[in-house]
Scaffold this active site. Sequence first.
Site, short mmCIF file in Angstrom:
data_model
loop_
_atom_site.label_atom_id
_atom_site.label_comp_id
_atom_site.label_asym_id
_atom_site.label_seq_id
_atom_site.Cartn_x
_atom_site.Cartn_y
_atom_site.Cartn_z
N ALA A 54 -3.39 7.52 -5.65
CA ALA A 54 -2.00 7.09 -5.63
C ALA A 54 -2.01 5.59 -5.93
CB ALA A 54 -1.38 7.37 -4.27
N ALA A 78 0.84 -1.20 0.00
CA ALA A 78 0.00 0.00 0.00
C ALA A 78 0.88 1.25 0.00
CB ALA A 78 -0.92 -0.02 1.22
N ASN A 79 0.28 2.42 0.16
CA ASN A 79 1.06 3.66 0.27
C ASN A 79 0.31 4.62 1.19
OD1 ASN A 79 -0.72 5.53 -1.36
ND2 ASN A 79 -0.33 3.95 -2.89
N ARG A 80 0.89 5.81 1.41
CA ARG A 80 0.40 6.71 2.46
C ARG A 80 -0.73 7.63 2.03
NH1 ARG A 80 3.76 6.08 6.60
NH2 ARG A 80 5.93 5.56 6.13
N SER A 81 -1.28 7.47 0.83
CA SER A 81 -2.37 8.36 0.41
C SER A 81 -3.58 8.23 1.35
CB SER A 81 -2.80 8.00 -1.01
OG SER A 81 -3.98 8.69 -1.35
#
Length: 223
Positions: A95, A29-32
């Site tokens: 993102a 995943a990512n921080r969006s």
Amino acid sequence: PKERPLAGLSAVVTSGPTHEPIDPVRYIANRSSGRQGHAIAAALRDAGADVTLVSGPVTLPDPQGVSVRHVETAAEMLSAVEASLPADIAVFVAAVADWRVAAESLRKIKKTAEGPPSLALAENPDILATIGHHAKRPGLVVGFAAETDDLLANARNKLERKGADAILANDVSPEGGVMGGSDNTIRLVTADGVEEWPKLAKDAAAGRLAGWIAARLGRSVRK
Ligand code: C5P
């Protein structure tokens, strides 16, 4: 009317991260946070557009008066966006993970004496580039470029390569606090040049983008 300049137009917006499964319990995943994308969906709604929001996994509530499609992966996000076409306006804020795990394990991967597993990755579809060159391309296609280096050069490159009409470039260096934060400093890059916006709360930036879209589509009414 000035208050609802986008009345009669439809818009699709992507927001949030994507989750790319590794096994039944793990994912990439990512921080969006989805804050900027959700704010843009709400601003287009307020401007009178009929809005579909395709959202990755976020903790935000669904905006009211917007049709929300919840997805997890990039592949699901692309399908949901294509299903929302035709549309007059598309704004790609999500993102999207650049890579997914090539072979998702259907069973939980266990620790073994052989040491850590290695994950082979496969490239995800680029949703903005796909829709920017699509047979059903919306009349106005807008993307983002979150960069830590060479902001404008990268944004101009994305404009061309992905077939966008505008790229909103923002600096996501960790010291700026944009990722997950509440403010955004945007430079709007089009074929005509660069517009520098002041630092704005994400909902104010969304309102400004909705106004820019209305003006670009000739929908604004001057005082
Ligand atoms: O190439 P980069 O990820 O920096 O491009 C960012 C822009 O492209 C954003 O508008 C993002 O929503 C979109 N994008 C996409 N699908 C991808 C990667 C990026 O729609 N797989």
